[in-house]
Enzyme design. Sequence first.
Site, mmCIF file in Angstrom:
data_model
loop_
_atom_site.group_PDB
_atom_site.id
_atom_site.type_symbol
_atom_site.label_atom_id
_atom_site.label_comp_id
_atom_site.label_asym_id
_atom_site.label_seq_id
_atom_site.Cartn_x
_atom_site.Cartn_y
_atom_site.Cartn_z
ATOM 1 N N ARG A 145 -6.298 105.400 -45.942
ATOM 2 C CA ARG A 145 -6.018 104.045 -46.390
ATOM 3 C C ARG A 145 -5.552 104.120 -47.732
ATOM 4 O O ARG A 145 -5.890 104.963 -48.413
ATOM 5 C CB ARG A 145 -7.249 103.273 -46.281
ATOM 6 N N HIS A 154 -13.966 108.761 -50.860
ATOM 7 C CA HIS A 154 -13.470 108.296 -52.032
ATOM 8 C C HIS A 154 -13.497 109.432 -53.033
ATOM 9 O O HIS A 154 -14.897 110.055 -52.838
ATOM 10 C CB HIS A 154 -14.060 106.942 -52.779
ATOM 11 N N ARG A 173 -5.626 109.158 -51.920
ATOM 12 C CA ARG A 173 -7.062 109.618 -51.950
ATOM 13 C C ARG A 173 -7.572 110.766 -51.236
ATOM 14 O O ARG A 173 -8.370 111.707 -51.839
ATOM 15 C CB ARG A 173 -7.913 108.445 -51.373
ATOM 16 N N GLU A 206 -2.988 101.853 -58.565
ATOM 17 C CA GLU A 206 -3.824 102.674 -58.222
ATOM 18 C C GLU A 206 -3.213 104.032 -57.193
ATOM 19 O O GLU A 206 -1.878 104.086 -57.185
ATOM 20 C CB GLU A 206 -4.972 102.231 -57.314
ATOM 21 N N HIS A 261 -16.428 106.490 -47.878
ATOM 22 C CA HIS A 261 -16.045 105.166 -48.772
ATOM 23 C C HIS A 261 -15.377 104.062 -47.616
ATOM 24 O O HIS A 261 -15.862 102.945 -47.609
ATOM 25 C CB HIS A 261 -14.954 105.250 -49.577
#
Length: 554
Positions: free
Chosen positions: A399, A254, A303, A133, A364
């Site tokens: 994060r 997100h 992100r 990811e 998110h």
Amino acid sequence: MSANPGGRAPARLLAPDPGWTTECDVVVIGSGIAGLTAALRLRDRVDKVLVVTKDVLDAGSTQWAQGGIAAALGPGDTPEQHEHDTLVAGAGACDRDAVRVLVTEGPEAVRELIALGTIFDHDPDGELSLTREGGHLRDRIAHAGGDATGAEIQRALIAAIERAPEIEVIPHALAVDLLLDDEGGVAGVTVHVMGEGQRDGVGAVHCRAVVLASGGLGQVFSQTTNPAVATGDGVAIAARAGAVLRDLEFVQFHPTVMYLGPESRGQQPLISEAVRGEGAFLVDFAGRRFMQGQHELADLAPRDVVAKAITREMFETGQPHMWLDARHLGAGFWERRFPTILATARRYGVDPVTELIPVAPACHYASGGVATDLWGRTSVPGLYATGEVACSGVHGANRLASNSLLEGLVFSRRIAQVLPDELRERDRPVPDPRTPGLVSGSARRELQEAMTAWVGVLRSASGLAEAEILIDKLAGDTTELVDQESWETTNLLTVSAALAAAAALREETRGSHWREDFPDRDDDRWSGHFDCVLVDGTTRVTFAPATPTDREDS
């Protein structure tokens, strides 16, 4: 340094006197991966554990986690590499020691989760299937059911709880406020049980320690991937008890949340980062892959980078969303790897096999929260915090994907290691001198709209000032109507006041905190953390300088 000196929130929630009482050693508030892990590991080390959950056991954010759980489990991967990726994503604001704990204890914690009964996906050779990811330089995301990792972990944990009758669970119970002893430490918690039964209405649970594992604060904003129960209750409860809150300005948006239209509110469908990890890519309305050249990882950049890029494209083109192209993955791959996302998208009228998916950033994850040390201890004696409600320091300003489930797992295990030996003597709570109050539940929509407009993806001094003015105004919209809507709205306002105050003071862009009036990162002035404390209902903010942790010499 202080902020929002005039902005007042109730020092405790207005609530009826407790109509029932019970006792235990430890109360765990929350029933996701963090809460249930803590309860399961504490049950053999203390006499009685009680779990309080706002809805049913599987109603929290863990259930909705799609991508997976990150750990250095694959060939050639190491905790050191996982640490590097986490520190880079965190934009210099991580606690290096906390990150090291996360990545070194993570693999063992995941193996323990497997031993508990969690069924992860495997490749044809029988090895754990790992994917990649955004922000990860290795394939290290373990997943289950294709894109139903959280649901599978939650299933396994609930099954374990059901095999442990010594753990009492009180469902449909909203934690209201902590009960404190004469030293300001934990002596219990008031809860409101919604429904009829042996316990009903507001009661008091007298205990020797409380573990906050109540999840996030996504409902502060109009659109979020968080479930309806994520109203920041744990952060607000801790703040009213005097706990230090840290890094609240770092709210992750997100980048690929399915766009449902301008009037859509509340929980929105997430399109997991793992879809891009498997080869999907972002395009604008002309079909241009706009992430190319913006970051070395392109569509798999961290992100905050992707969310900012999408937002810029939306502003420059006047479009309400961008597109995610995953058509080339094919029907068979979609059905096998992402069955849940496929079904959800089709339910909203989009077939990812043949159509582009409309996406836009939405709230998110809260990287900040109740400040803790490496063992989950907060600044309030007897109060511990774990998971999204906590600020352990592992996430910094942004994060890294799939570190959230791991954080809840690792730090709940650590709390269970130290808490039994630190249990305080049982003490009756003292009369509460804090002034009670409630903000009207009717203020929620206006608060959410303001936070989304002025404290969302893109922030500025003028917008943040508008938000703080509105928060102050809404704080005066008090009510004596005691109900869950007003309790939750008061919690949302309490969290919003601290979040907006910290965001106004951080005059730079770092990670998920994006200031259009201060577009650059400024380590000389702002490398460090904003700590918020609620004093007599007023948010006080101080700055704690710290060395950036994403540099080789740090």
